[in-house]
Design an enzyme around this catalytic site. Structure first.
Site, PDB file in Angstrom:
ATOM      1  N   THR A 189     -28.650 -23.173   4.060  1.00  0.00           N
ATOM      2  CA  THR A 189     -29.633 -23.247   2.976  1.00  0.00           C
ATOM      3  C   THR A 189     -30.118 -21.859   2.567  1.00  0.00           C
ATOM      4  O   THR A 189     -30.140 -20.931   3.392  1.00  0.00           O
ATOM      5  CB  THR A 189     -30.847 -24.091   3.449  1.00  0.00           C
ATOM      6  OG1 THR A 189     -31.948 -23.869   2.577  1.00  0.00           O
ATOM      7  CG2 THR A 189     -31.298 -23.709   4.843  1.00  0.00           C
ATOM      8  N   LYS A 196     -32.145 -23.247  10.855  1.00  0.00           N
ATOM      9  CA  LYS A 196     -30.909 -23.089  10.064  1.00  0.00           C
ATOM     10  C   LYS A 196     -30.404 -21.636  10.160  1.00  0.00           C
ATOM     11  O   LYS A 196     -29.200 -21.393  10.269  1.00  0.00           O
ATOM     12  CB  LYS A 196     -31.146 -23.484   8.604  1.00  0.00           C
ATOM     13  CG  LYS A 196     -31.499 -24.943   8.369  1.00  0.00           C
ATOM     14  CD  LYS A 196     -30.388 -25.904   8.768  1.00  0.00           C
ATOM     15  CE  LYS A 196     -29.195 -25.830   7.855  1.00  0.00           C
ATOM     16  NZ  LYS A 196     -28.174 -26.864   8.223  1.00  0.00           N
TER      17      LYS A 196
END
Ligand code: NAD
Length: 329
Positions: free
Chosen positions: A125, A157
């Site tokens: 992301t 992430k």
């Protein structure tokens, strides 16, 4: 090619499976998904009708189960969508985010090494870069910008991205990473901004908007994201990161107004609530590297948003259920 798609019962994974089945009908797809709260019944109905699709319920943190699946299926490539994905939930409890998003990715990469899977594609992301100030449209993050995540979700992430790159460097594993901006489209869990506002408006509820709704997000239709993942999976260079931006920046409040306009509703239901802690102001990535590979978004935001509003209107059975999460958007 046989592709293992983890988290394929979720929003982007399910759209990716649909895309793959149509774009590459000769491929074999195996979906591994734990079916958490984020996966809803019916999402994969279309895929179940196809002979080259198999679904396995399982957890990417469970090394024994993952290794057994690899031994049985011997996938050529893995596309990892499986994740805890909601920022608010990560603020309430970071633990499952670290376990699934980081340690789960490690299990998958260890299995790729053990069974010689040709490629590991980590779906990441733009939130790993942190945010940018408002009023500086000239600033965008390129792939070599350092990770500066704000939330436990984004930190998990970013950690998985670093581990993925380390597996390439240390073990020579063939990895690619895509970092996408905010997605919207069909099959998105109603806790996220756009479906939360659509379903809340249809239910006649107040629509809670953080702060003054001035945060800027770069919106990308999920179908355009799926095309980008497909392109990088097949043509990306080992060890490389690719940004996937929509090139469509909008303030959150503007998106909510657009949804109400599409539904023919007034703005009276908008309710401003206390801002999220550490709320990022603006996300923007430079996708030039991927555009040079021939990819660009094809769905204009206005059209994509209207289609998405219509999809939620026509699929009430998918999202309307007792116990719908009442989480702020
Ligand atoms: P989602 O929450 O809709 O779906 C996640 C899926 O993963 C669910 O089906 C869930 O059951 C499954 N899952 C969760 N934990 C698991 C585990 N331990 N083992 C196996 N399966 C598990 O998420 P999404 O919006 O489809 O996002 C998919 C990926 O794309 C995530 O990695 C996310 O970080 C990334 N991403 C999302 C966006 C976005 O706007 N939604 C943008 C950029 C990147």
């Amino acid at each position: 090619m046989k592709i293992l798609i983890t988290g394929g019962a979720g929003f982007i994974g399910a759209n990716f499976i649909d895309h793959q089945l149509n774009a590459h009908p000769d491929d074999w797809l195996v979906c591994l998904d734990a079916l958490t709260y984020a996966a809803r019944p019916g999402t994969l109905d279309g895929a179940f009708a196809r002979p080259n699709f198999r679904f396995v319920r399982g957890d990417i943190r469970d090394a024994a189960a993952v290794f057994a699946l690899f031994e049985q299926e011997r996938p050529d490539a893995v596309v990892n969508f499986a994740a805890e994905s909601h920022v608010d939930r990560s603020i309430d409890d970071p633990t499952p985010f670290l376990e699934t998003n980081v340690l789960g990715a490690q299990v998958l990469m260890d299995a790729c090494r053990a069974f010689g899977a040709a490629r590991f594609h980590q779906v990441s992301t733009d939130e790993v870069y942190g945010d940018l100030p408002l009023g500086r449209p000239d600033l965008k993050f390129a792939e070599d910008a350092p990770p500066r995540p704000s939330s436990p979700y984004a930190a998990s992430k970013a950690s998985a991205d670093l581990l993925t790159l380390a597996y390439h460097r240390t073990y020579g594993l063939d990895v690619v990473i895509t970092r996408s901006s905010n997605n919207y489209g069909p099959f998105q869990c109603p806790e996220k901004l756009i479906p939360r506002m659509i379903t809340g408006a249809l239910a006649g509820e107040p629509l809670p908007v953080y702060g003054r709704g001035e945060q800027v997000r770069d919106w990308l239709h999920v179908a355009d994201h799926c095309r980008a993942i497909d392109r990088v999976l097949r043509a990306g260079r080992p060890g490389e990161v690719y940004n996937v931006g929509g090139g469509c920046e909008r303030e959150n409040i503007q998106v909510v107004r657009d949804i109400l306009r599409a539904l023919g509703q007034s703005e009276r239901s908008i309710t401003f609530v206390a801002d999220r802690p550490g709320h990022d102001l603006r996300y923007a990535v430079d996708s030039e590297k991927l555009r040079r590979m021939g990819w660009q978004p094809q769905i204009p935001f206005e059209q994509g948003l209207n289609d998405t509003v219509r999809w939620y209107l026509e699929h009430r059975d998918w999202w309307e259920e007792p116990g719908r999460p009442q989480i702020r958007a």
